[in-house]
Enzyme design. Sequence first.
Site, PDB file in Angstrom:
ATOM      1  N   GLU A   5       0.837  -1.206   0.000  1.00 58.11           N
ATOM      2  CA  GLU A   5       0.000   0.000   0.000  1.00 58.11           C
ATOM      3  C   GLU A   5       0.868   1.251   0.000  1.00 58.11           C
ATOM      4  OE1 GLU A   5      -0.309   1.859   3.143  1.00 58.11           O
ATOM      5  OE2 GLU A   5      -0.239   0.364   4.734  1.00 58.11           O
ATOM      6  N   LYS A  35      -3.679  -2.046  14.387  1.00 62.38           N
ATOM      7  CA  LYS A  35      -2.977  -0.996  15.122  1.00 62.38           C
ATOM      8  C   LYS A  35      -3.445  -0.970  16.580  1.00 62.38           C
ATOM      9  CE  LYS A  35      -2.174   1.831  11.035  1.00 62.38           C
ATOM     10  NZ  LYS A  35      -2.865   1.035  10.022  1.00 62.38           N
TER      11      LYS A  35
END
Length: 678
Positions: free
Chosen positions: A44, A180
Amino acid sequence: MLQLVPRLALKSGARLFSRRNHFLEVSDEVTEALRLNRPVVALESTIITHGMPFPQNVECALEVEEAVRSQNAVPATIALVNGAVKVGLCKREIEILGDTKISRPVKTSRRDFPYVLSNKLNGGTTVAGTLVVCNQVGIRIFATGGIGGVHRGASETFDISADLTELGRCNVAVVSSGVKSILDIAKTLEYLETQGVLVATLGPTAAFPAFYSRLSAHKAPYCVETASAAAEIIKAHKDMHLESGLLFGVPVPEPYAFDPESINRIIDDALVEAHKAGISGKNITPFLLEQIAGMSGGSSLKTNIALIKNNAKTAAEIAVCLAHLERNEEDTKPEEKLPSSKRPVIIGGCNLDCVVHLESDELKLDGRIHTGRFDYSAGGVGRNICEALSKLNCPTHLISAVGDDHQGNSLLNHIPQESHRCIAKLSEENTAQCIVVVDKQGDCRFLMGDMHIHEKISLSMVETHEQLIRDAPLIVMDGNIGIDTMDKVLEMALKYNVPVFYEPTDIGISRKPFKTAHWRAIKFITPNIGELHDIANCLKIPANLSTEALDKVAEVAESLACYIDNVLVTMGPEGVLIARKGSAGDSPMKNANFAEKLSVRHYPVHGKTEVINVSGAGDCFASGFIAGLLQNCSESQCVSVGFAAAVAALKSRTPVPEAIFKGQRISGLKEAEFIALH
């Protein structure tokens, strides 16, 4: 306002026009890897545009790509550039995109594509955005740092990342260090279950990683310990035609891991700052990452870089294992599904090359260290010609040998799959390796090789594939194989009336076939000037080529053409000299008419080419010429194809470029111009 957005210089690539998405622009390297089912790992670009400060973001992106390449997979960094979806960014594009003051990128998820594309903006793809593109292009494995998830307090805010939704509907395996730590891991795992996403850890424990720290208090449903086991899961998922995604959690490398308690305190403080500043939506993650980096004294940035590089390496290992699984499955299909007749047969060497680009001004053999840049690539004359012909839509059979070692497995990834069936894997031998030292001008200055395995390309290997040789329109042989094997190949060629195209390979071995009893089977030869001199001496032809004067080269080539129908002398930047009976307008594949006068023609090279690497230019010229031969092109057309292939090789960092022609037909090339010498 929109006109102020800078336009990045686009790298040339194969544009995919389809009813699904005419915005997609896939690089030549990625296009070719997907076509040949080689391992590809998607990356990404929000890590470049929104995840790290400049210039660390650019350095990290390039290092991540190198981590993929180190495992013999192809990286495909995805981003939006000037209103095009780019799959496979070049270094310059990454550099410009990373300087966000210039590129002004939009953080791009599924919902953002129409706006960014229609306004021809630049964009960094999120995990969700990257998944959308992977699913359309057909990339199966994607590496990232950490995916988005259910945010803390989502019961009030309904803040759930689109990454989870896309994982539920895109058939892509994502390798990340979990989610995360700023998110609600428990609710994220629940949401993934609802979406039908397989979640597994990759390592010794099922404890789900928490991005900055190796373990969380939550467990994944499954645990696999090896990349091979992960590849087996991906293959089973594909075979079941499941359309959801897969998520593999990889813990951050231990030296960079945070203690869970300390990082959670930092995250809590960062969340408080976000609340005070009124930050929400897609801006929350980059804000929190910036806050955490500051509160941790920059340690979190080092951890972020370490884990994304490790994830990319792991994803590449999985991609390589998956490619092996699918290749083995292909090899077990019924024989009639593998077309085997009417293909040229190549008999020659496969090497793993280390090309050293000197940074010092000259090479001195006095024991000093010379600084340089090392590039590893697949090589070997036979292998190079095999790969180049495949890229010219001429599938071949390659009779060769590699060791049953890491280097051999790497080489097999760089040989067209349709050419694998005749390659022996020898457990007692090392795969051939070659060190090539190239100076600042791109010229080869020094070679060293371990080529012993080439002698193991044996008589029995050739005899096993006698039927393929009998049915072949052409046999291509390089100078690496042993004399006894050469003699057997030439004997078969005479027996079945199959012309032999001989690539002499190197001065030290170029004369080998002319010591056999059946060398008259050779109908084509492509020596350079040094090899021409060596072969002429072997055949007792007077030759004094201490000078490279064109008339002297022509004289020797003309004499050699009395024995070999087609002599093609490669002369580097001076072009090619051809000695043969017949005109430039007829096909060299037709039998020589002995009543015709022997002619010598010089085909000069027009224009200058930026030289990156010379190691594969000769092999690619030979491949282009052969591709023309197999289509019964004229001599001058064959030279034109050869020149185009050689020029592409000179511009490539690998011996064989990722793409030789971009949709162009061989027959459509302009005939090469020549000067008649005799």
